[in-house]
Design a protein around this motif. Structure first.
Motif, PDB file in Angstrom:
ATOM      1  N   ALA A 155       0.814  -1.222   0.000  1.00  0.00           N
ATOM      2  CA  ALA A 155       0.000   0.000   0.000  1.00  0.00           C
ATOM      3  C   ALA A 155       0.841   1.262   0.000  1.00  0.00           C
ATOM      4  O   ALA A 155       0.569   2.213  -0.745  1.00  0.00           O
ATOM      5  N   HIS A 156       1.900   1.294   0.824  1.00  0.00           N
ATOM      6  CA  HIS A 156       2.678   2.528   0.969  1.00  0.00           C
ATOM      7  C   HIS A 156       3.597   2.799  -0.219  1.00  0.00           C
ATOM      8  O   HIS A 156       4.142   3.908  -0.335  1.00  0.00           O
ATOM      9  N   ALA A 157       3.775   1.814  -1.113  1.00  0.00           N
ATOM     10  CA  ALA A 157       4.695   1.969  -2.235  1.00  0.00           C
ATOM     11  C   ALA A 157       3.964   2.084  -3.574  1.00  0.00           C
ATOM     12  O   ALA A 157       4.568   1.867  -4.622  1.00  0.00           O
ATOM     13  N   PRO A 165      -6.609   3.504   0.705  1.00  0.00           N
ATOM     14  CA  PRO A 165      -7.055   4.407   1.774  1.00  0.00           C
ATOM     15  C   PRO A 165      -6.182   4.321   3.013  1.00  0.00           C
ATOM     16  O   PRO A 165      -5.715   3.247   3.406  1.00  0.00           O
ATOM     17  N   GLY A 166      -5.953   5.484   3.614  1.00  0.00           N
ATOM     18  CA  GLY A 166      -5.158   5.544   4.822  1.00  0.00           C
ATOM     19  C   GLY A 166      -5.354   6.850   5.539  1.00  0.00           C
ATOM     20  O   GLY A 166      -6.092   7.740   5.089  1.00  0.00           O
ATOM     21  N   ASP A 205       3.182  -0.161   5.889  1.00  0.00           N
ATOM     22  CA  ASP A 205       1.799   0.195   5.572  1.00  0.00           C
ATOM     23  C   ASP A 205       1.044   0.769   6.766  1.00  0.00           C
ATOM     24  O   ASP A 205      -0.181   0.799   6.773  1.00  0.00           O
ATOM     25  N   GLU A 206       1.748   1.235   7.779  1.00  0.00           N
ATOM     26  CA  GLU A 206       1.088   1.658   9.019  1.00  0.00           C
ATOM     27  C   GLU A 206       0.003   2.712   8.783  1.00  0.00           C
ATOM     28  O   GLU A 206      -1.050   2.676   9.445  1.00  0.00           O
ATOM     29  N   HIS A 267      -6.167   1.226  14.622  1.00  0.00           N
ATOM     30  CA  HIS A 267      -5.466   2.471  14.322  1.00  0.00           C
ATOM     31  C   HIS A 267      -3.977   2.192  14.116  1.00  0.00           C
ATOM     32  O   HIS A 267      -3.258   1.855  15.054  1.00  0.00           O
ATOM     33  N   ARG A 268      -3.544   2.268  12.879  1.00  0.00           N
ATOM     34  CA  ARG A 268      -2.127   2.128  12.515  1.00  0.00           C
ATOM     35  C   ARG A 268      -1.504   0.851  13.096  1.00  0.00           C
ATOM     36  O   ARG A 268      -0.369   0.880  13.600  1.00  0.00           O
TER      37      ARG A 268
END
Length: 475
Positions: A155-157, A165-166, A205-206, A267-268
């Motif tokens: 997700a983060h990349a 979504p984040g 992906d936190e 949450h994270r």
């Protein structure tokens, strides 16, 4: 328990943002693309309200059994009955009726201790939202699969931040969510959305490691539904299923949607996002609903098949009986056996009783394979009869009525009834609605290898291992 009128009032022109073919939908309850399934849901709320067997008592009131956290065999029986109720209302064609995500949330509430790992405030949030949803009998759906932009990256990349979504911002009173999620089946006709991830997240992906709920009319939440099949249905006779049971599927776009802390479950926390469905038993409860629904769909298909065989004078012919037995009846009986076995052989998980996971997961992985053969068998039974069916108007037009009634009849059925039966079957196996039905059954839970892995993990390998070792010891 909620009435159909209460449901309609709750979603009628409530400010939700739905953009169909680029144009806003002002009132989903009257829009021709969505009014059909909404009427089905409203009628099923009314019917459930009138049946005490579909309710349970808690906190001084009667509540819909789809919100029941199961602890006893009687609780599981009540849940099975409520799933059948919702499935029978659409002949098993609507997969995301209110009881599906109600099963997820009941699984969450029954194992709030899992969410407590992130802090007791989150376990409190889960329990309180489940209570509110139960008391209001809300229709909650979910979106747990990200867009298929680049599946080789976590997700983060992704190519740009927050395609998935984040949390883009945190405030004293909550979090702000940005991104998009798919495929939100039934979101257009629901009250609330559960937003999270079903596939495992990865380190890094936190920001995306969330599980939250939000009303469908939340500011910044936009739904982009595909074109409803009802809008291309010329009549309920010509498209008897497309016109009534298309629950719709949407892309959810979150343009900085604010979520108050009380609606945050995770949450994270990557591990908790990955654990929430599996460890709680929510995934098993939801898939049990899916298995009960699929059984009703198989029963419906079996009824269509035998009616057509009867109409053409084929049901007494052994080769046809063998085809119907092997391709239809055997699958129907096997799924019913798995439904009943899962209920009869439950598993206690953290104080909550869930249907036997090995039977549930086996049913889910088998239905994905069997549905393809079932559709083929129904196509073969209908044969060329599907190809040139007259429209509803042909039965009334003076120029065509006599010929249509003469040449489309069957030995045991009038022309109108025979064509109506063929159109029912074609809308199940051959129309665009039917294509979506097939694709849904094949992928609603997970990819085939993921479903198969769930069976592997839930299966009791030790019994077979003991047999094998006894045999080896004797050799």
């Amino acid at each position: 328990m909620r009435s159909g009128a209460d449901y309609l009032a709750g979603i009628r022109a409530d400010g939700r943002t739905i953009l169909l073919d680029g144009e806003p939908v002002e009132d989903v309850t009257t829009h021709p693309g969505f009014a059909g399934p909404i009427r089905v849901v409203a009628s099923l709320y009314d019917e459930a309200r009138g049946d005490p067997g579909l309710a349970f008592e808690a906190d001084g009131g009667a509540h819909d059994a789809m919100w029941l956290v199961p602890h006893t065999a009687d609780d599981l029986e009540r849940r099975r009955r409520v799933h059948r109720h919702w499935a029978e209302g659409s002949f098993g064609l609507m997969g995301r009726t209110p009881d599906h995500v109600a099963a997820v949330l009941s699984g969450f509430a029954g194992r709030r201790d899992v969410f407590d790992r992130g802090g007791t405030r989150y376990g409190d949030n889960v329990a309180e939202f489940h209570r509110q949803a139960r008391d209001n009998d809300w229709f909650v759906t979910y979106a747990v699969t990200p867009p298929q932009v680049d599946r080789s990256r976590p997700a983060h990349a992704q190519p740009e931040p927050f395609l998935y979504p984040g949390i883009v911002d945190e405030r004293d009173d909550g979090v702000v969510i940005r991104g998009a999620q798919m495929i939100a089946t039934s979101a257009v006709i629901s009250d609330y959305l559960l937003l999270s991830y079903i596939a495992p997240l990865q380190p890094g992906d936190e920001d995306h490691a969330i599980s939250v709920v939000m009303p469908i009319n939340a500011e910044g939440l936009r739904l982009y539904p595909r074109r409803p099949y009802a809008t291309i249905a010329t009549s309920s006779f010509d498209y008897p299923l497309s016109s009534k049971f298309d629950e719709s599927d949407s892309l959810v776009v979150l343009r900085d949607v604010f979520v108050p802390w009380e609606h945050v479950f995770v949450h994270r926390d990557i591990q908790l996002v990955n654990a929430q469905f599996v460890e709680t038993g929510a995934h098993v409860l939801a898939n049990y609903q899916a298995l009960v629904r699929f059984l009703v769909k198989l029963e419906f298909a079996s009824g269509l098949a035998i009616e057509l065989a009867d109409a053409h004078g084929l049901s007494a012919i052994p080769p046809v009986q063998a085809q119907l037995g092997g391709d239809v009846a055997a699958h129907c009986a096997a799924v019913e056996a798995l439904v009943l076995a899962a209920q009869a052989r439950p598993e206690m998980r953290g104080g909550m009783l869930i249907p036997g996971p090995s039977f549930v997961h086996a049913g889910i992985t088998l239905q994905r394979r069997w549905v393809v053969g079932l559709m083929r068998a129904l196509r073969e039974l209908g044969g060329a009869g599907f190809i040139a069916m007259p429209s509803a108007d042909s039965f009334d037009a003076p120029e065509t009525a006599a010929d249509v009634k003469r040449y489309y009849r069957a030995v045991a059925m009038s022309a109108r009834d025979r064509v109506g039966l063929l159109k029912l079957m074609w809308d199940l196996v051959g129309t665009e609605f039917a294509g979506r039905q097939l694709q849904y059954e094949m992928f609603f839970s997970a990819a085939q290898h993921v479903a198969d892995l769930n069976v592997f993990r839930a299966f009791d390998w030790e019994t077979g291992r003991r047999h094998a070792r006894r045999a080896l010891d004797r050799s």
